[in-house]
Design a protein around this motif. Structure first.
Motif, PDB file in Angstrom:
ATOM      1  N   GLY A 175       0.822  -1.211   0.000  1.00 42.34           N
ATOM      2  CA  GLY A 175       0.000   0.000   0.000  1.00 42.34           C
ATOM      3  C   GLY A 175       0.853   1.256   0.000  1.00 42.34           C
ATOM      4  O   GLY A 175       2.079   1.181  -0.036  1.00 42.34           O
ATOM      5  N   SER A 176       0.193   2.391   0.022  1.00 45.23           N
ATOM      6  CA  SER A 176       0.892   3.666   0.054  1.00 45.23           C
ATOM      7  C   SER A 176       0.347   4.518   1.190  1.00 45.23           C
ATOM      8  O   SER A 176      -0.863   4.744   1.285  1.00 45.23           O
ATOM      9  CB  SER A 176       0.714   4.387  -1.278  1.00 45.23           C
ATOM     10  OG  SER A 176       0.945   5.766  -1.101  1.00 45.23           O
ATOM     11  N   ALA A 177       1.255   4.993   2.059  1.00 46.14           N
ATOM     12  CA  ALA A 177       0.835   5.775   3.221  1.00 46.14           C
ATOM     13  C   ALA A 177       0.331   7.153   2.820  1.00 46.14           C
ATOM     14  O   ALA A 177      -0.395   7.794   3.565  1.00 46.14           O
ATOM     15  CB  ALA A 177       1.985   5.903   4.216  1.00 46.14           C
ATOM     16  N   SER A 178       0.708   7.609   1.627  1.00 49.35           N
ATOM     17  CA  SER A 178       0.302   8.958   1.209  1.00 49.35           C
ATOM     18  C   SER A 178      -1.192   9.010   0.892  1.00 49.35           C
ATOM     19  O   SER A 178      -1.773  10.080   0.778  1.00 49.35           O
ATOM     20  CB  SER A 178       1.120   9.423   0.014  1.00 49.35           C
ATOM     21  OG  SER A 178       0.884   8.573  -1.076  1.00 49.35           O
ATOM     22  N   ALA A 179      -1.796   7.835   0.736  1.00 54.69           N
ATOM     23  CA  ALA A 179      -3.238   7.787   0.456  1.00 54.69           C
ATOM     24  C   ALA A 179      -4.065   7.927   1.734  1.00 54.69           C
ATOM     25  O   ALA A 179      -5.280   7.865   1.700  1.00 54.69           O
ATOM     26  CB  ALA A 179      -3.591   6.482  -0.247  1.00 54.69           C
ATOM     27  N   VAL A 180      -3.365   8.165   2.853  1.00 57.45           N
ATOM     28  CA  VAL A 180      -4.044   8.236   4.146  1.00 57.45           C
ATOM     29  C   VAL A 180      -4.976   9.442   4.217  1.00 57.45           C
ATOM     30  O   VAL A 180      -4.605  10.550   3.845  1.00 57.45           O
ATOM     31  CB  VAL A 180      -2.993   8.337   5.279  1.00 57.45           C
ATOM     32  CG1 VAL A 180      -3.646   8.739   6.582  1.00 57.45           C
ATOM     33  CG2 VAL A 180      -2.266   7.009   5.431  1.00 57.45           C
ATOM     34  N   LYS A 181      -6.162   9.190   4.690  1.00 56.40           N
ATOM     35  CA  LYS A 181      -7.110  10.287   4.903  1.00 56.40           C
ATOM     36  C   LYS A 181      -7.319  10.490   6.393  1.00 56.40           C
ATOM     37  O   LYS A 181      -7.367   9.545   7.158  1.00 56.40           O
ATOM     38  CB  LYS A 181      -8.463   9.968   4.252  1.00 56.40           C
ATOM     39  CG  LYS A 181      -8.508  10.317   2.777  1.00 56.40           C
ATOM     40  CD  LYS A 181      -9.932  10.577   2.325  1.00 56.40           C
ATOM     41  CE  LYS A 181     -10.765   9.317   2.276  1.00 56.40           C
ATOM     42  NZ  LYS A 181     -12.104   9.566   1.736  1.00 56.40           N
ATOM     43  N   ASP A 182      -7.462  11.741   6.777  1.00 56.20           N
ATOM     44  CA  ASP A 182      -7.704  12.020   8.185  1.00 56.20           C
ATOM     45  C   ASP A 182      -9.096  11.548   8.583  1.00 56.20           C
ATOM     46  O   ASP A 182     -10.013  11.552   7.781  1.00 56.20           O
ATOM     47  CB  ASP A 182      -7.558  13.508   8.481  1.00 56.20           C
ATOM     48  CG  ASP A 182      -6.107  13.895   8.653  1.00 56.20           C
ATOM     49  OD1 ASP A 182      -5.828  15.105   8.655  1.00 56.20           O
ATOM     50  OD2 ASP A 182      -5.265  12.996   8.783  1.00 56.20           O
TER      51      ASP A 182
END
Ligand SMILES: [Fe+2]
Length: 173
Positions: free
Chosen positions: A70-77
């Motif tokens: 996965g990619s951590a940059s796709a994290v949403k608050d």
């Protein structure tokens, strides 16, 4: 069953991302507290230590997310971030800021402990040994911080109240 496994994969990824958002939120909260607390050096020092730990926890989660594809940059608050922000704001305007900070910190650490226990159960169910290992590291740091707060909430509250009684300007934070 193959279907169950892919559902668990999907959950683990989402929960890792949620935990990453949680740690970023913790970083914001701890940075604010560390910079504002002036007259409780013991508390400030422990917060500074946990801020460093929190930054490492975010990195460990990013690595686990990457390792699982996965990619951590796709994290949403999450909604939780708004709650924490509101708590922080409330705390900084209140005359009992240090006490509000203790309450927010104590609550947040236990939220983190619950999150990591769920994550560890999911990673273990998938037999992901490395992810389970890093999650346990994060969990242990949260438990240590929760324990520290648990041991210090009584004396710090007493100290706050005593300073208030004396009309000391050093009570608030
Ligand atoms: Fe924490």
């Amino acid at each position: 069953m193959a279907d169950d496994r892919s559902e668990t994969d999907r959950h683990l990824m989402q929960w890792l991302r949620d935990a990453h958002a949680m740690e970023r939120q913790a970083e914001t909260m701890l940075t604010g507290m560390e910079s504002r607390i002036e007259h409780y050096p013991h508390l400030r020092k422990r917060i500074a230590q946990h801020l460093k730990e929190t930054q490492h926890q975010s990195q460990r989660l990013e690595e686990a997310i990457g390792r699982r594809g996965g990619s951590a940059s796709a994290v949403k608050d999450t909604v939780a971030s708004l709650t924490t922000m509101a708590q922080g704001l409330l705390g900084s305007m209140a005359g009992d800021e240090v006490v509000k900070g203790l309450l927010a910190g104590y609550t947040f650490e236990h939220y983190e402990i619950g999150s990591y226990r769920i994550l560890i159960a999911a990673a273990a169910a998938l037999g992901d040994i490395e992810t389970t290992r890093i999650l346990r590291e994060n969990l242990r740091e949260e438990e240590d911080m929760a324990q520290w707060l648990s041991s210090n909430i009584d004396p710090l509250t007493a100290e706050y109240l005593e300073r208030q009684d004396q009309g000391s300007a050093r009570a608030k934070r």
